[in-house]
Design a protein around this motif. Structure first.
Motif, PDB file in Angstrom:
ATOM      1  N   ASP A  60       8.629   0.617  12.186  1.00  0.00           N
ATOM      2  CA  ASP A  60       7.959   1.421  13.206  1.00  0.00           C
ATOM      3  C   ASP A  60       6.730   2.163  12.685  1.00  0.00           C
ATOM      4  O   ASP A  60       5.903   2.614  13.477  1.00  0.00           O
ATOM      5  CB  ASP A  60       8.949   2.442  13.782  1.00  0.00           C
ATOM      6  N   ASP A  61       6.611   2.310  11.374  1.00  0.00           N
ATOM      7  CA  ASP A  61       5.481   3.042  10.815  1.00  0.00           C
ATOM      8  C   ASP A  61       5.285   2.579   9.382  1.00  0.00           C
ATOM      9  O   ASP A  61       6.185   1.953   8.788  1.00  0.00           O
ATOM     10  CB  ASP A  61       5.746   4.557  10.865  1.00  0.00           C
ATOM     11  N   ARG A  62       4.128   2.879   8.824  1.00  0.00           N
ATOM     12  CA  ARG A  62       3.809   2.499   7.448  1.00  0.00           C
ATOM     13  C   ARG A  62       3.051   3.637   6.778  1.00  0.00           C
ATOM     14  O   ARG A  62       2.249   4.322   7.417  1.00  0.00           O
ATOM     15  CB  ARG A  62       2.953   1.217   7.425  1.00  0.00           C
ATOM     16  N   GLN A  63       3.342   3.852   5.501  1.00  0.00           N
ATOM     17  CA  GLN A  63       2.616   4.866   4.732  1.00  0.00           C
ATOM     18  C   GLN A  63       2.502   4.396   3.286  1.00  0.00           C
ATOM     19  O   GLN A  63       3.485   3.919   2.700  1.00  0.00           O
ATOM     20  CB  GLN A  63       3.331   6.227   4.795  1.00  0.00           C
ATOM     21  N   GLU A  64       1.314   4.550   2.712  1.00  0.00           N
ATOM     22  CA  GLU A  64       1.091   4.103   1.340  1.00  0.00           C
ATOM     23  C   GLU A  64       1.809   5.016   0.351  1.00  0.00           C
ATOM     24  O   GLU A  64       1.777   6.245   0.477  1.00  0.00           O
ATOM     25  CB  GLU A  64      -0.403   4.070   1.024  1.00  0.00           C
TER      26      GLU A  64
ATOM     27  N   ASP B 219       7.320   8.276  -3.067  1.00  0.00           N
ATOM     28  CA  ASP B 219       7.044   7.913  -4.459  1.00  0.00           C
ATOM     29  C   ASP B 219       7.410   6.473  -4.775  1.00  0.00           C
ATOM     30  O   ASP B 219       6.974   5.943  -5.808  1.00  0.00           O
ATOM     31  CB  ASP B 219       7.800   8.842  -5.407  1.00  0.00           C
ATOM     32  N   PHE B 220       8.251   5.852  -3.931  1.00  0.00           N
ATOM     33  CA  PHE B 220       8.713   4.497  -4.199  1.00  0.00           C
ATOM     34  C   PHE B 220       8.491   3.611  -2.975  1.00  0.00           C
ATOM     35  O   PHE B 220       8.674   4.058  -1.838  1.00  0.00           O
ATOM     36  CB  PHE B 220      10.203   4.475  -4.552  1.00  0.00           C
TER      37      PHE B 220
ATOM     38  N   LYS C 294      -0.036  -0.478  -2.491  1.00  0.00           N
ATOM     39  CA  LYS C 294      -1.260  -1.169  -2.085  1.00  0.00           C
ATOM     40  C   LYS C 294      -1.454  -2.490  -2.833  1.00  0.00           C
ATOM     41  O   LYS C 294      -2.228  -3.347  -2.392  1.00  0.00           O
ATOM     42  CB  LYS C 294      -2.476  -0.266  -2.280  1.00  0.00           C
ATOM     43  N   GLN C 295      -0.733  -2.676  -3.963  1.00  0.00           N
ATOM     44  CA  GLN C 295      -0.810  -3.946  -4.684  1.00  0.00           C
ATOM     45  C   GLN C 295       0.018  -5.033  -3.990  1.00  0.00           C
ATOM     46  O   GLN C 295      -0.183  -6.222  -4.240  1.00  0.00           O
ATOM     47  CB  GLN C 295      -0.311  -3.767  -6.127  1.00  0.00           C
ATOM     48  N   ASP C 296       0.952  -4.605  -3.131  1.00  0.00           N
ATOM     49  CA  ASP C 296       1.801  -5.569  -2.406  1.00  0.00           C
ATOM     50  C   ASP C 296       2.127  -4.975  -1.040  1.00  0.00           C
ATOM     51  O   ASP C 296       3.276  -4.657  -0.732  1.00  0.00           O
ATOM     52  CB  ASP C 296       3.077  -5.842  -3.211  1.00  0.00           C
ATOM     53  N   PRO C 297       1.106  -4.815  -0.190  1.00  0.00           N
ATOM     54  CA  PRO C 297       1.292  -4.050   1.053  1.00  0.00           C
ATOM     55  C   PRO C 297       2.203  -4.716   2.077  1.00  0.00           C
ATOM     56  O   PRO C 297       2.691  -4.048   2.987  1.00  0.00           O
ATOM     57  CB  PRO C 297      -0.141  -3.926   1.597  1.00  0.00           C
ATOM     58  N   HIS C 298       2.433  -6.003   1.956  1.00  0.00           N
ATOM     59  CA  HIS C 298       3.234  -6.703   2.964  1.00  0.00           C
ATOM     60  C   HIS C 298       4.548  -7.240   2.387  1.00  0.00           C
ATOM     61  O   HIS C 298       5.071  -8.257   2.856  1.00  0.00           O
ATOM     62  CB  HIS C 298       2.416  -7.835   3.578  1.00  0.00           C
ATOM     63  N   LYS C 299       5.052  -6.552   1.398  1.00  0.00           N
ATOM     64  CA  LYS C 299       6.312  -6.971   0.799  1.00  0.00           C
ATOM     65  C   LYS C 299       7.406  -7.057   1.862  1.00  0.00           C
ATOM     66  O   LYS C 299       7.513  -6.192   2.737  1.00  0.00           O
ATOM     67  CB  LYS C 299       6.734  -5.986  -0.294  1.00  0.00           C
ATOM     68  N   LYS C 300       8.209  -8.103   1.782  1.00  0.00           N
ATOM     69  CA  LYS C 300       9.279  -8.311   2.743  1.00  0.00           C
ATOM     70  C   LYS C 300      10.614  -7.861   2.151  1.00  0.00           C
ATOM     71  O   LYS C 300      10.881  -8.060   0.964  1.00  0.00           O
ATOM     72  CB  LYS C 300       9.371  -9.786   3.152  1.00  0.00           C
ATOM     73  N   TYR C 301      11.439  -7.263   2.980  1.00  0.00           N
ATOM     74  CA  TYR C 301      12.770  -6.817   2.577  1.00  0.00           C
ATOM     75  C   TYR C 301      13.806  -7.509   3.454  1.00  0.00           C
ATOM     76  O   TYR C 301      13.553  -7.781   4.642  1.00  0.00           O
ATOM     77  CB  TYR C 301      12.899  -5.300   2.733  1.00  0.00           C
TER      78      TYR C 301
ATOM     79  N   LEU D 272      14.218   5.670  13.616  1.00  0.00           N
ATOM     80  CA  LEU D 272      13.197   4.651  13.394  1.00  0.00           C
ATOM     81  C   LEU D 272      13.099   4.351  11.906  1.00  0.00           C
ATOM     82  O   LEU D 272      13.783   4.985  11.096  1.00  0.00           O
ATOM     83  CB  LEU D 272      11.836   5.107  13.941  1.00  0.00           C
ATOM     84  N   GLN D 273      12.230   3.393  11.551  1.00  0.00           N
ATOM     85  CA  GLN D 273      12.075   2.986  10.159  1.00  0.00           C
ATOM     86  C   GLN D 273      10.608   2.986   9.758  1.00  0.00           C
ATOM     87  O   GLN D 273       9.734   2.588  10.532  1.00  0.00           O
ATOM     88  CB  GLN D 273      12.629   1.573   9.946  1.00  0.00           C
ATOM     89  N   ILE D 274      10.367   3.428   8.523  1.00  0.00           N
ATOM     90  CA  ILE D 274       9.025   3.385   7.963  1.00  0.00           C
ATOM     91  C   ILE D 274       9.055   2.535   6.698  1.00  0.00           C
ATOM     92  O   ILE D 274      10.042   2.556   5.948  1.00  0.00           O
ATOM     93  CB  ILE D 274       8.507   4.802   7.644  1.00  0.00           C
ATOM     94  N   GLN D 275       7.984   1.787   6.488  1.00  0.00           N
ATOM     95  CA  GLN D 275       7.830   1.072   5.225  1.00  0.00           C
ATOM     96  C   GLN D 275       6.825   1.826   4.377  1.00  0.00           C
ATOM     97  O   GLN D 275       5.662   2.003   4.767  1.00  0.00           O
ATOM     98  CB  GLN D 275       7.366  -0.366   5.427  1.00  0.00           C
ATOM     99  N   ALA D 276       7.296   2.302   3.230  1.00  0.00           N
ATOM    100  CA  ALA D 276       6.394   2.874   2.230  1.00  0.00           C
ATOM    101  C   ALA D 276       5.921   1.705   1.373  1.00  0.00           C
ATOM    102  O   ALA D 276       6.743   1.008   0.775  1.00  0.00           O
ATOM    103  CB  ALA D 276       7.121   3.923   1.399  1.00  0.00           C
ATOM    104  N   TYR D 277       4.615   1.483   1.323  1.00  0.00           N
ATOM    105  CA  TYR D 277       4.119   0.264   0.683  1.00  0.00           C
ATOM    106  C   TYR D 277       3.217   0.575  -0.502  1.00  0.00           C
ATOM    107  O   TYR D 277       2.513   1.578  -0.542  1.00  0.00           O
ATOM    108  CB  TYR D 277       3.364  -0.599   1.695  1.00  0.00           C
TER     109      TYR D 277
END
Length: 515
Positions: free
Chosen positions: A371-375, A441-442, A469-476, A462-467
């Motif tokens: 639902d959201d993303r943050q570096e 941090d992770f 920037k070297q692998d912004p679209h990592k899949k889990y 909801l869910q956020i992906q902390a990403y």
């Protein structure tokens, strides 16, 4: 040392207290004999070196003598109910075996711990199936604090916590160890897990019979798994590590004679300055560390902490040596607030609804949706709001996995006096916007939700992906509802359509099909 201000009110909006809920169940004074307060033992490491520690945490069924007569069937971690306190040391690398001896799948959520998600964090995407175990590793990299471990297998978090799956976790570090605090565990430093239960025939719990989509409450206060407890005070000062481990109940704490106490810590660590109270309100999942000075009492006296107008335990005063230790006006240094990029987006979490209609940002939880993303490593502003207005609304306790945040403001005004330290859970009043400064941090996938457990089970999450920037679209690999329901079906030996999961009604009533 300067004279500190003493705060005498609960701060939160009184019309939104849970006492006004349509389904509110007031606490009652239990008609049972006094029992010595159960103080959880400390979990012994399997092994420890200068750099590493190994633990086995076992979720297991048991029976507990809570009331006279029949024992109550309960669940716990390395114990029949709740669990043994887990000690984590800052800087150590932890190796933890998560063992499941329950008849159902569970997860092990390290509430407040700054670790990678979703598998180490232990939300719904990290199931441990019956008769199996998982291995996790992490390095402890955060200040001394009182955290906790609890089950988080959505949509059955509520029932598993209600049965007993919650235990204190204490992080230790060199800074806290040098402060003039009581820290003799079990003598002058004790965890106080605040919960409430309804005991049915034969002293048993019946979660499904007690179910309320706005949160299960019971008339009996249960402190560390003890009903009508007493604690023998043998030191002038006692440190209480309060945890609101309830599904729904807010605890409004005060002593019968308005004895002053000093808060030294909140969810994520020691406060920058001590704060003095006579009244303290806690919402679900919050932790508050306080020091109580009993110097004004003599042997034989009894002192009672209350929640609202009901005594919840007894402190029995014995002989103790004088203690003239003074708390400094400044306890720890908090880092300065980071400057936020002026073009950075402001993240929003708008909590709404009650009963089955609860949502965040107009959505219910979907296990497969981000639902959201943050570096990772970037400080960002979050605006957390509560739109509840019907029947006066209710306070929603907002929790974020995988981070400890800073509270910037409440409706543009200063946070409450004890909100200037690290937090992972915060109560939000109806009609209020709370601004937070958040950093992950992770990398990983983390949940953020209301911590009224029936609300999170009912989709207020909801869910956020902390990403990175070297692998912004990592899949889990994220758990899906089909897998979860099929596992529960297999465990119970019934078809999926016959599963009785009360929280699922929140989805069904809004026309959302889960599988």
């Amino acid at each position: 040392m300067s004279e500190r201000k003493v705060y005498n009110d609960y701060f939160y909006d009184e019309p939104a207290f849970n006492t006004h809920d349509g389904g509110y169940i007031p606490l009652e004074v239990p008609d049972v004999p006094e029992h010595k307060l159960n103080i959880p033992g400390i979990l012994k490491p399997d092994k420890e070196t200068d750099t590493d520690m190994w633990y086995t945490v076992d979720a297991q069924p048991g029976e507990t003598q809570i009331l006279p007569g029949e024992k109550t069937k309960t669940w716990g971690y390395n114990s029949s109910i709740l669990g043994k306190t887990i000690i984590l040391k800052e800087g150590k690398h932890m190796h933890v075996t998560l063992k499941n001896d329950l008849p159902v799948l569970t997860t092990f959520h390290w509430h407040g711990l700054n670790v990678s998600g979703p598998y180490v964090d232990g939300g719904c995407h990290a199931p441990v199936y019956p008769g199996t175990s998982n291995e996790i590793e992490f390095t402890v990299d955060q200040p001394a604090a009182t955290l906790w471990l609890h089950a988080h297998p959505c949509p059955e978090t509520s029932e598993q916590v209600y049965k007993g799956l919650a235990t204190p976790v204490v992080v230790q570090d060199d800074i806290e160890s040098k402060l003039p605090f009581p820290r003799n565990y079990g003598v002058d430093d004790i965890p106080v897990v605040l919960q409430d239960r309804h005991f049915h025939k034969g002293n048993q719990l019946n979660y499904k019979e007690d179910y309320d989509p706005d949160g299960v409450q019971g008339p009996t206060a249960m402190i560390n798994g003890t009903v009508n407890p007493y604690f023998d005070v043998t030191t002038q000062k006692v440190r209480l590590r309060f945890l609101d481990g309830s599904n729904r109940r807010e605890w409004r704490l005060h002593f019968d004679d308005d004895l002053k106490f000093t808060q030294i810590g909140s969810d994520g660590g020691i406060l920058p300055e001590p704060v003095e109270f006579t009244h303290l309100m806690m919402v679900c999942a919050e932790r508050d560390e306080v020091i109580v000075d009993f110097s004004g009492y003599k042997p034989g006296d009894e002192v009672h902490p209350y929640s609202d107008d009901v005594p919840i335990m007894t402190f029995k005063i014995h002989e103790f040596a004088p203690d003239d230790t003074k708390l400094p006006d400044h306890l720890i240094d908090m880092p300065p607030f980071a400057k936020i990029d002026k073009d950075a987006p402001v993240h929003k979490a708008a909590m709404s609804g009650m009963d089955e209609s609860v949502e965040i940002n107009g959505k219910k939880f979907d296990m497969q949706r981000i639902d959201d993303r943050q570096e990772v490593g970037k400080e960002r502003i979050w605006e957390v709001s509560n739109s509840n207005e019907m029947d006066g609304g209710m306070v929603h306790p907002y929790h974020m996995h995988g981070t400890q945040f800073r509270v910037l403001s409440r409706n543009g005004k200063d946070p409450y006096p004890n909100e200037h330290g690290w937090k992972d859970t915060i109560g939000v009043n109806p009609g209020e916007v709370v601004r937070l400064q958040v950093k992950f941090d992770f990398p990983g996938v983390y949940m953020y939700h209301c911590h009224i457990t029936e609300h999170e089970d009912g989709g207020m999450m909801l869910q956020i992906q902390a990403y990175d920037k070297q692998d912004p679209h990592k899949k889990y690999k994220l758990m899906n509802m089909d897998t979860l329901l099929n596992a529960l079906s297999k465990e119970e030996g019934i078809p999926v359509k016959d599963l009785d999961i009360p929280a699922m009604n929140s989805y069904k009533k809004m026309g959302i099909h889960m599988c």
